[in-house]
Design a protein around this motif. Sequence first.
Motif, mmCIF file in Angstrom:
data_model
loop_
_atom_site.group_PDB
_atom_site.id
_atom_site.type_symbol
_atom_site.label_atom_id
_atom_site.label_comp_id
_atom_site.label_asym_id
_atom_site.label_seq_id
_atom_site.Cartn_x
_atom_site.Cartn_y
_atom_site.Cartn_z
ATOM 1 N N SER A 504 0.848 -1.192 0.000
ATOM 2 C CA SER A 504 0.000 0.000 0.000
ATOM 3 C C SER A 504 0.879 1.237 0.000
ATOM 4 O O SER A 504 1.700 1.427 0.901
ATOM 5 N N PHE A 505 0.719 2.058 -1.034
ATOM 6 C CA PHE A 505 1.500 3.286 -1.107
ATOM 7 C C PHE A 505 0.724 4.330 -1.912
ATOM 8 O O PHE A 505 -0.167 4.006 -2.711
ATOM 9 N N ASP A 506 1.055 5.576 -1.672
ATOM 10 C CA ASP A 506 0.397 6.686 -2.357
ATOM 11 C C ASP A 506 1.076 6.954 -3.694
ATOM 12 O O ASP A 506 2.299 6.820 -3.832
ATOM 13 N N ILE A 507 0.266 7.355 -4.677
ATOM 14 C CA ILE A 507 0.757 7.749 -5.996
ATOM 15 C C ILE A 507 0.329 9.189 -6.226
ATOM 16 O O ILE A 507 -0.878 9.494 -6.264
ATOM 17 N N ARG A 508 1.282 10.093 -6.367
ATOM 18 C CA ARG A 508 0.971 11.509 -6.546
ATOM 19 C C ARG A 508 1.623 12.032 -7.823
ATOM 20 O O ARG A 508 2.849 11.938 -7.974
ATOM 21 N N GLY A 509 0.805 12.567 -8.725
ATOM 22 C CA GLY A 509 1.350 13.187 -9.924
ATOM 23 C C GLY A 509 2.166 14.406 -9.571
ATOM 24 O O GLY A 509 1.783 15.200 -8.708
ATOM 25 N N ILE A 510 3.297 14.582 -10.245
ATOM 26 C CA ILE A 510 4.185 15.702 -9.891
ATOM 27 C C ILE A 510 4.566 16.564 -11.079
ATOM 28 O O ILE A 510 4.984 17.710 -10.911
ATOM 29 N N ASN A 511 4.437 16.054 -12.308
ATOM 30 C CA ASN A 511 4.750 16.900 -13.452
ATOM 31 C C ASN A 511 3.633 17.927 -13.654
ATOM 32 O O ASN A 511 2.509 17.765 -13.164
ATOM 33 N N ASP A 512 3.928 18.982 -14.380
ATOM 34 C CA ASP A 512 2.971 20.065 -14.597
ATOM 35 C C ASP A 512 1.669 19.519 -15.177
ATOM 36 O O ASP A 512 1.681 18.788 -16.181
ATOM 37 N N GLY A 513 0.547 19.877 -14.554
ATOM 38 C CA GLY A 513 -0.756 19.457 -15.032
ATOM 39 C C GLY A 513 -1.198 18.087 -14.574
ATOM 40 O O GLY A 513 -2.333 17.671 -14.847
ATOM 41 N N ASN A 514 -0.334 17.357 -13.895
ATOM 42 C CA ASN A 514 -0.669 16.007 -13.438
ATOM 43 C C ASN A 514 -1.156 16.087 -11.990
ATOM 44 O O ASN A 514 -0.369 16.235 -11.059
ATOM 45 N N THR A 515 -2.481 16.005 -11.800
ATOM 46 C CA THR A 515 -3.079 16.149 -10.472
ATOM 47 C C THR A 515 -3.518 14.820 -9.879
ATOM 48 O O THR A 515 -4.270 14.796 -8.904
ATOM 49 N N ILE A 516 -3.053 13.723 -10.454
ATOM 50 C CA ILE A 516 -3.478 12.399 -9.983
ATOM 51 C C ILE A 516 -3.036 12.176 -8.538
ATOM 52 O O ILE A 516 -1.887 12.446 -8.169
ATOM 53 N N SER A 517 -3.971 11.674 -7.719
ATOM 54 C CA SER A 517 -3.675 11.269 -6.352
ATOM 55 C C SER A 517 -4.419 9.965 -6.113
ATOM 56 O O SER A 517 -5.652 9.923 -6.179
ATOM 57 N N ALA A 518 -3.691 8.883 -5.889
ATOM 58 C CA ALA A 518 -4.315 7.566 -5.763
ATOM 59 C C ALA A 518 -3.536 6.739 -4.751
ATOM 60 O O ALA A 518 -2.486 7.148 -4.246
ATOM 61 N N LYS A 519 -4.065 5.569 -4.453
ATOM 62 C CA LYS A 519 -3.420 4.653 -3.521
ATOM 63 C C LYS A 519 -3.368 3.268 -4.151
ATOM 64 O O LYS A 519 -4.360 2.810 -4.745
ATOM 65 N N ALA A 520 -2.231 2.622 -4.022
ATOM 66 C CA ALA A 520 -2.069 1.272 -4.557
ATOM 67 C C ALA A 520 -2.765 0.263 -3.660
ATOM 68 O O ALA A 520 -2.764 0.392 -2.440
ATOM 69 N N THR A 521 -3.368 -0.734 -4.295
ATOM 70 C CA THR A 521 -3.973 -1.856 -3.589
ATOM 71 C C THR A 521 -3.257 -3.118 -4.014
ATOM 72 O O THR A 521 -3.173 -3.416 -5.207
ATOM 73 N N ASN A 522 -2.733 -3.858 -3.052
ATOM 74 C CA ASN A 522 -1.926 -5.048 -3.366
ATOM 75 C C ASN A 522 -0.795 -4.691 -4.324
ATOM 76 O O ASN A 522 -0.490 -5.440 -5.256
ATOM 77 N N ALA A 523 -0.204 -3.528 -4.109
ATOM 78 C CA ALA A 523 0.939 -3.019 -4.883
ATOM 79 C C ALA A 523 0.567 -2.707 -6.328
ATOM 80 O O ALA A 523 1.458 -2.541 -7.160
ATOM 81 N N SER A 524 -0.732 -2.610 -6.640
ATOM 82 C CA SER A 524 -1.184 -2.365 -8.009
ATOM 83 C C SER A 524 -1.973 -1.066 -8.095
ATOM 84 O O SER A 524 -2.653 -0.674 -7.144
ATOM 85 N N PHE A 525 -1.900 -0.431 -9.260
ATOM 86 C CA PHE A 525 -2.614 0.823 -9.486
ATOM 87 C C PHE A 525 -2.672 1.071 -10.989
ATOM 88 O O PHE A 525 -2.003 0.400 -11.779
ATOM 89 N N ALA A 526 -3.495 2.016 -11.400
ATOM 90 C CA ALA A 526 -3.573 2.416 -12.798
ATOM 91 C C ALA A 526 -2.685 3.634 -13.014
ATOM 92 O O ALA A 526 -2.667 4.553 -12.185
ATOM 93 N N VAL A 527 -1.961 3.644 -14.135
ATOM 94 C CA VAL A 527 -1.027 4.739 -14.372
ATOM 95 C C VAL A 527 -1.109 5.193 -15.827
ATOM 96 O O VAL A 527 -1.254 4.382 -16.742
ATOM 97 N N SER A 528 -1.045 6.498 -16.016
ATOM 98 C CA SER A 528 -0.979 7.112 -17.336
ATOM 99 C C SER A 528 0.394 7.751 -17.500
ATOM 100 O O SER A 528 1.132 7.924 -16.518
#
Length: 868
Positions: A504-528
């Motif tokens: 379980s870990f947080d995923i935070r977009g950091i490049n300009d315009g990337n506002t994604i904030s999500a949390k991994a479940t079982n080490a998995s997540f969706a990514v663009s």
Amino acid sequence: MIILKNKSNYCPACLTVLIFFVMYSFPALAQKKSQDVYIDKSGVMRWGTNKEEVRGFGINYTAMFAHAYRTAKRLNIPLEKAIDDDVYHFARLGFDFFRVHVWDTEISDSAGTLLRNDHLRLFDYALSKMAARGMKFVITPIAYWGNGWPEPDEKTPGFSKKYGKDACLTNPDAIKAQERYLFQFLNHENQYTGIAYKFDPAIIGFEVSNEPHHREEPAKVTSFINRMVKSMRNTGCKKPIFYNISHSIHLAGAYFDSNMQGGTFQWYPTGLGAGHELRGNFLPNVDRYAIPFASDPRFKKMAKLVYEFDAADIGRSYIYPAMARSFREAGMQIAAHFAYDPTFMADVNTEYGTHYMNLAYAPQKALSLMIASEVFHEIPMYKNYGQYPDNTSFGNFTVNYEKDLAEMMSDTKFLYTNHTSSVPRQPNKLQKIAGFGKSSLINYEGKGAYFLDRIEEGVWRLEVMPDAIWIKDPFERTSPKKKVAVIKWRSWPMSIQLADLGDSFDIRGINDGNTISAKATNASFAVSPGAYILIKDGKQVKINPDDSRNNITHKEFVAPRPSLHTTFVSHHPGTGSAGKPYKIDALIASEDSVQSVQLFAWLQGFRPEAYNMKKSGGYNYEIEIPGDKIKAGFIRYHIVVKEKNLSHTYPSGLQTHPQDWDFFDSKPYEAPVVSGSGPVMLFNAATDASGLSRQWIRTSSLIPSSVPGNSELLVNVEKLAITDPENPKGPKIHDYSMRFFVGDKLSGQTVSNEAHREKIILHARSLNGKPCKIQIALVSKTGVAFGSTLTVLEEKKDYEINTSDLKEVKLVTLPRPYPTFLPYYFEGSDKEPIAGKFEVIQLSIGPGIPEAETDQQHGIAMESIRME
């Protein structure tokens, strides 16, 4: 630093001294810094600060000049922004070296006067941006090229345009122009740093000119080089000066007698300009970089670098680390790939069609180059790892042709170019991961590269590139009107198995315009596509997007916009075997969601049989037709893609369906099916002649055969041994060989008793009114050739070789490498049995021909080669 605190009390005399100090001490300091590289008595470049060996690896890049510059202007591309974007990718790939041959014809006049124009300004800009990323340079001020390629040359003002390359080496006025130009070029102050090239600490050396082809007597060649070096030294420059010594190597002594301090080399182990992607195993071609004069004591005292290299026309990712290994074995300290495609034009690959390199559009190749850079920085100079195939694992590196995989595994780095099952030795110590596809740590189906960098315990930076899809062979003839690759942005599932992050870990977009904030479940997540910070659950951390690490700012992200706007289906039929399942796979990419993919095959009767193709991962779909449906003859089939409730049939892409009463698509995919003992066509001159790898000769042509629909390939060799103008004193080899890839025709069949292939049959006739000897060899996937020689008469008929008579013969390195002094034959350590799988046929005119007849014509007209 001196600060004037009270300007009302300044002393004019003191100010004069201060101005003098500012004007003259800064260049002096810069010059002191520029002495940071020196060449020791053993010919090794070393850093003056710590005496460690200089090691550098990177690229050639030419957006500031010629075709790339004009293309940017036509497309209204701001070149400063384009350079910024590409330089970021250089840093992302870990490159720390840049080399380019400057188009002198664009920045000089005919007298050699330096022109301070937009080309020179952009060159200054690019150097300043690369230096800010920690890159070092070797600059070649003279190219001798026109500025057209691949377009016609423009009317440029330079001395190269006036005199041409040959005259530039001999004409007194041209030589004076070069002396003037070199003097002014090294004295030029970069408009963005204020430092003259001769003092620039980022420039560690100069190469006088690009690929001079000297033809004069040695004393004149030495004199020419010394005049160029003197002009450069007259500027006060103390940096190492290099000269190309891989051309006209019969003049090696003249080079060694000159005042140059190092030699430059290039390597194109698969030739140049094939016109199509080369297939097969080319690791034998890069097994060793053999320098004929390596033992010369004068050469041993010189520094050595590679100004250009590439495995041209190869689209796979396994080969670059092997090239880097061979370079290090030969004593090279620095190498620059030729050439990185500017991203704004990489979708059409028009700059150098025989090359293709870009992180966004050729991600696996770029990752391979990233690993090759690590080879240069890790592998000891002159270290020998044996011969292929025993040297596919060396140090922390592995290359694998059959898996199309290059890999690095160290305690802190895990880099790979394709799917891999390798497990890092100490995953808890990893600091960097970069890859493509799936690994033991990351599961990802996208078709772009990704990068993971550890910031601190429990905190990683993730960067994901968009998907790159090749829709054409990038090595065919190119045009700005024809895209060879497209980009798609989409979200993919990703899982990351790192104990440092946990499940379980947080995923935070950091490049300009990337506002994604999500949390991994079982080490998995969706990514663009984008840049992200991954933070272990429960960890408190504050990340500044503007902070940098390894010359990369956390928030930086550069990728081309989406360009996939139509549906694309890539499938290449193979050869089936009667009674055995026939597997069909296809890459299908669309701007929209694909609803279904079906295969309609005409197997028996007049109606097609339908099969649902299953998604096997990413954009890939597959189906296996049962063996009881596969009969000797041909399988004809269409692939039907349904999206937006509309069906399109491929390969045509027409909006029609095989089950419609008015189905009108008459051009299906077609695959031959052979019986267990039936013939297998290896080569058909009518369809395969253009796929032969061979040296061009004017006495070869494809003509219609006496049988309608068939053709003959005429190969008439006037002389078996021709003097190489680049190496006139080299050994004479009496041979003319051709190579043809047959892996797709065989689909894994072997030359063995089980396959019932007892004969190789050549349908041909001889030319010139006399018999012709020709050797036919089968080449295994590991580069071992088994062949036999037969005599072809004037009568066109079948000529047979029994497979039981095949013996190991010499493997010719085809396409022929450049420089031409490299070995003609490859002799590896593998001694596999004849029953092994093979994928190439080698045809040679020369073996068995008496030496007394090698100056005579020898010719053959080939129609086909088959196995029965």
